[in-house]
Structure formats: C-alpha cells, structure tokens
Scaffold this active site. Sequence first.
Site, PDB file in Angstrom:
ATOM      1  N   GLU A 158       0.881  -1.169   0.000  1.00 16.70           N
ATOM      2  CA  GLU A 158       0.000   0.000   0.000  1.00 16.70           C
ATOM      3  C   GLU A 158       0.911   1.210   0.000  1.00 16.70           C
ATOM      4  O   GLU A 158       1.192   1.784   1.045  1.00 16.70           O
ATOM      5  CB  GLU A 158      -0.940  -0.034   1.211  1.00 16.70           C
ATOM      6  CG  GLU A 158      -2.147   0.879   1.038  1.00 16.70           C
ATOM      7  CD  GLU A 158      -1.824   2.330   1.346  1.00 16.70           C
ATOM      8  OE1 GLU A 158      -1.264   3.024   0.467  1.00 16.70           O
ATOM      9  OE2 GLU A 158      -2.136   2.759   2.449  1.00 16.70           O
ATOM     10  N   GLU A 167       4.250   8.326  -4.116  1.00 19.78           N
ATOM     11  CA  GLU A 167       5.093   7.650  -3.128  1.00 19.78           C
ATOM     12  C   GLU A 167       6.086   6.684  -3.775  1.00 19.78           C
ATOM     13  O   GLU A 167       6.687   5.865  -3.091  1.00 19.78           O
ATOM     14  CB  GLU A 167       4.225   6.914  -2.105  1.00 19.78           C
ATOM     15  CG  GLU A 167       3.457   7.844  -1.189  1.00 19.78           C
ATOM     16  CD  GLU A 167       2.737   7.114  -0.063  1.00 19.78           C
ATOM     17  OE1 GLU A 167       2.953   5.892   0.088  1.00 19.78           O
ATOM     18  OE2 GLU A 167       1.974   7.770   0.658  1.00 19.78           O
TER      19      GLU A 167
END
Length: 708
Positions: A158, A167
Amino acid sequence: MSSIGASQRIFQLKFDPLSGNSEWVVIEEIEAPEEKQEPLLATTSYLDMLNDSRRNRAYREAINKTITRPCHVLDIGAGTGLLSMMAARAMGLQESTTSCSSKAKVSACESYLPMFKLMRKVLRANGLEKKIHVINKRSDELKVGEDISSRADVLVSEILDSELLGEGLIPTLQHAHDNLLVENPQTVPYRATTYGQLVESPNLWKLHDLFNNEAKILDGVYLAPKGVDSILHIKQQQFSMHCDAMKDEIKLLSEPFRVFDFEFWKRPESHEETEVHIEATNDGTIHAIVSWWLLQLDEEGTIFYCTGPKWISQSSSSSESKLLFPGTGDWCDHWKQCVWFLPEQGLPVCKNQSIDLAATHTETSVSYKVKIPSKKKDTDLCDWSSSDNQIFLPPERIAVYGDRRWRLSMLNAIKNSLQQKVAPMCMVVDDSLFLPVAVANLYKSSHVIALFPGLRQKGAHHLQAIASANSYTVDHIEVPQTRKQQLTLQDTHQRRIDLLLGEPFYYGTENMLPWQNLRFWKERTLLDPILSENAMTIPRKGMLRACAMFLPDLWRSRCCLHDIEGFDHAVVNSTLGACGDLPANEEAPFLPFSIWQCGETKRLSNIVSIMDFDFSKPISPCSGTAQVKFEESGICHGFVLWIDWLLDSSTEISTGPDERYWKQAVKLLKEPIAVGKQATGHGGYHSTELEASFDPSSGDLSIKHAFS
C-alpha cells in the site's frame, strides 16, 4: 530476523517555528509498551489510514482470496504490519505454534525506523513477532539471499498517495519485479486505474490565476504583471483536495473518463502517453480536471476501492460510471481527489463539443494538456521556464494575493500607519511578496527593506522583475544579500524603522499550526533596538480565538485504534497521536486542518477570544481564559483555534473556520461530549472554560478545558 535493542537512538529533524531554524535531535525511543511516548507520528496519515475500515476490509478480502496456499509473501512499506499479519493468517501462521509449511513465510520491509519499531510492537501484541520476518530497509535495498531467503511469490503493498504515483509506486514495482519477485507473481492490489472529469469552478480558478484576478482588482499593485506573470505561480502538478467540500460550486462538464491503467502484477513503464477523446456534457469553461483512482485488489475484479468524489454515483447519467463507482465510503484524509488546473482563465466549451486530452505520466506524477480539435490554440502547459528565479506558491497563497478584500485591508492598514510619515523607513520581516510592493507603490519616498527569510534572492529577483509595472525603481526596495541573526543600524543606513510589516507568511511552512506564525513577534523582538520611538507594526496584534465544533468525520479518522480486522492495534495510539479512550495523563495533539474540508462540521458555540499577542512589545509568555457558551445542541468533538490579525486600530483579518485559504488548529477531546443551550433543557454541558498559555521559548501553546 533483524533485531534492534530495547533502546535505540532515533534522529529526528526538529523545526523551531519561532526562529525558522532546523536541527537534528536525538530521541531515545524506548520499546517497552508501558513507557509513555511522545506522538512522533501524529502529523502523518497512518492513523487516518488505519481507521479507514473500507480500505482495511478490501485488503483483507483480497488477501484471503489471493493467498490460498503456503507461499512467500513480501510486504513493501509495511507500516504497522497489518497486511503482513493478514497474509500470515491466510496461510495459518497465526494459529500454528510452528510453521505449517517451510514454504509459508512473510517478509515485511519498512524503511522508516520509528514505524519499523512500532510494527515490531504490533506484531508482538498479536503473537506474530516470530512468524513475520521484518527488515528495516527500503525495498530497493533488499537482496535475495541476504535480507530475504528467496524471491517472493506474492506482493502485498500500500504505497499509494492521492495522485497514486507520488510515493514511488512505479520505481518500487520495477525493482521488485526485477529483483525480489518470481516470474508472474500474484499481487494485492492487482491493478489501479486513474480517472478524470472536466469541471468549471470559479473558486478553483482563483487558486492559480493571479494575473487575471489582479487585472480585475485595479489597486495598482501587480505581483504577476503582463510579460513576467510566469515568475510567480503554482507548480505544474496535481494538488490533492477534498473536492466533495466544493461540490455545490463545481459544474461538471464531462462524464468521468479513464486515463491510465497500472498493473501491479507486471513491471510498469516509467513513462507513458495517451490521448483521451471527451465530449462536453454542458456549456461552460473548463477550469480544472478533477482526478481520482480506482483500485482493483483481486485478479477477478470483484473487490474495489475508489477515491472518487461522491458526486460520481449521485449525479452521473452514465450507467458505466454507476457500475464502476457504486459509491464512496466515509470521509478520510489520507486519500483525497486531485486537481489539475488549466492555464489562465480556462477553456470555454459548448455542450456536445469534442475535446482531446493528452495525458502523460512519469515515474511519480501525471500531467495533462487539453485542446479542442477544431481550434488552433491549445490550452498547453503554461510557458513556465525552468529559471531558478521562479517562485512557486501554494494555491491558497495565490488565492490570497488575488483576493480583493484581503488586499484592500492591507493597503488601508499601510495608509493608516504611515499617514504622518514623509519618507518612512519600512521593513518587511517575513516572506510577503505583496507588502514590499504595496508600500513602495503607495509611498514613493519610502525605503523598504524586505528580509525574505525563506525566499531570499528569489524574492529580490521578483521585486526587480515587477518594478516598472508597479511604478517604483529597483533601488526603492532593498533585499539584504546575507542573512544575519541580529540586524543593527548599520544594516538600515543608520535610520530607525518606522513601520515593521508582515502578513505573517513564511515560505515553506504551509502546514504549520496558526501560532507558529508568531515567528513575526520573535522577529519584531530581535529588531527592537533599531525601531523608532513611535514605530508601528502591521499587524499590531494577534488574537487567539476558538470555538467548539461537531467534527464526526475528523474524530472517526483520528480516534484510538483497537481491533482492525481481527488484529490488536492499541499499542500504536500514543505514538500516532490518537484521540478518544486515552489514559488520564495523555492528550490528543494539536493538528493543522482546513476545517471547511473536514467532512461534516457544525459550530456549536460562540467564538471567543482567549488571549492577545501584543506586537508593540517584545515577545513574552502569554495566558488567558475564556468562557465558551454552547449555542447549539449536539455532540462536541473538540475545539478549533486560530489567530485573527488586527492590522491597525480597526482593520482585522480572520483566518478562522469560515475562511478558505488558511489552516486552523484542531484539539480533539478524549471523548465526544453532549452539549446544549441551558435554556433548552435537553441536558449535556452548557459551557466550558478554555485556558491557554503560550511559551515563547519553544513556540508551544497549551490549552485546558473544564466543562460545566
């Protein structure tokens, strides 16, 4: 298994809000759960993410569906270890006293040391510390045969932000497929798809088009004049926002459209381009593209998670859209929608008109270019050069500088403060770009020194570039070449300062608590020896104000964790800064939020002034009390605090919950409390006393309350 001793030094970057200085400090972080810990991770999104039951349930269902045999599972960016524990349970490792199969193993990597240590505590609390192999490294530092015994059969992860890619999803997957995973691995999630929608919104337009906003104001101050307007703008990027909070002021100009697919089960490309053909559904002006993503967690396509706005399922006429986006869950802050602004005033379109959208993704971001096929001019990306002198401001600051009311307040305060001065010496101590230009424009005989503590020479270059448009010469405003901790009369040409100014605004501190702008007061104190006898300050005073509020969505996203899909997470509450069900000696931390974007909200009390910060005097400890009386019956989840600035004797600027462009501070209670007006007789508390104190040595503010 990698291990860390009972006590280990953690280096953390500490920012002093009153000086603007940062330094690395050593924190002795004790692993023993009974030790009280500071909420090191309170301002991160971990707590909000772990309180997202829709996300947790989707991952649990997908992991149970995907991991049906003993295998090697790799969890990248493991956080508290929730996905690792789900994988271990799916293979029966949680129940067995010994490994049920030599093939059944879970490896979890987490690079951030405080979170890595927190994960170890969570695993220990759930009896899985010896069943899951934890590694304190980035995934691209892992080596098969050293950190993990073999390539993994299944990847669970995740590592997604609101834009999806921010990210490092793509480089992480590339390295994992090249070095850490077997050929044709299984993955959870399986696929992610980005979507977009064309919208009209004057309020979104105000967040980026300073040039055209200034052109309408006609006050003589131009921060982005024609010809050099590209020197001051927002970044070319998508900005994460709670678009549902703006649904009443957004006009939809298209159906949702699909942009990119990202497959987790195969190696992704670093760069891709695509063209999407769209038909306008309404007449209007395209000001922005609102985007989101849909996560398919299982291979068969039965388990989904969508970050889209609620209006998709409520207003879309497309049966496909209603099928793909059946609805959204509770408000959460860790994943929002994203907004891509079209240049200048946007692109006019008519209903049924064809629009071509060119989309590009890099390893970390997605960008767009819009054009109408029958017209020559594209709404291309703005002609923003890569000059080192460009200044990128957040959208909210661009909107402030383009706000007629705010500018008029500042200009009137300057006039009121300098009405008796002939050739005033003025100093702007913060990173305001508006104030030096405003003073120089209003008073041709003034001399202005702009310190620009964060902008430095970029600020100086901006003032030079816009000088002619604002009718002042470049020697009218001075920016010191070197930064000094203490200025003397030598730095002001032996002249004392008649007017000290600040918005206050400090570049790069957009996510700070309101009172951390009291750096202005500290700066004024250091300059006290060179102020004139009758020196004025703008603002003259800061007023700490507060009200009690109903904040159910924010409360739910920040409340204490206990059981998450069958796993005990109570041990993380202190470190993550949770609220609710806390020990007697613990309080929830102050958190910076824009209240208007916090889901459902309601003000329950009067607005009170707790204490003033008097900038006519040097900085000193302050304290104050105020009686908060509840005007509405309901459930109080906490207090919202902010600072209103008194610019002169009569001009005030508010940064409270009703204002769009500032963040407030939220102090959530230990438990929600029923409140109401005494006259209603409905029970609950009728008032509360707030007591606040400010410590100038640290810049910290503390607050106590007592309900009655």
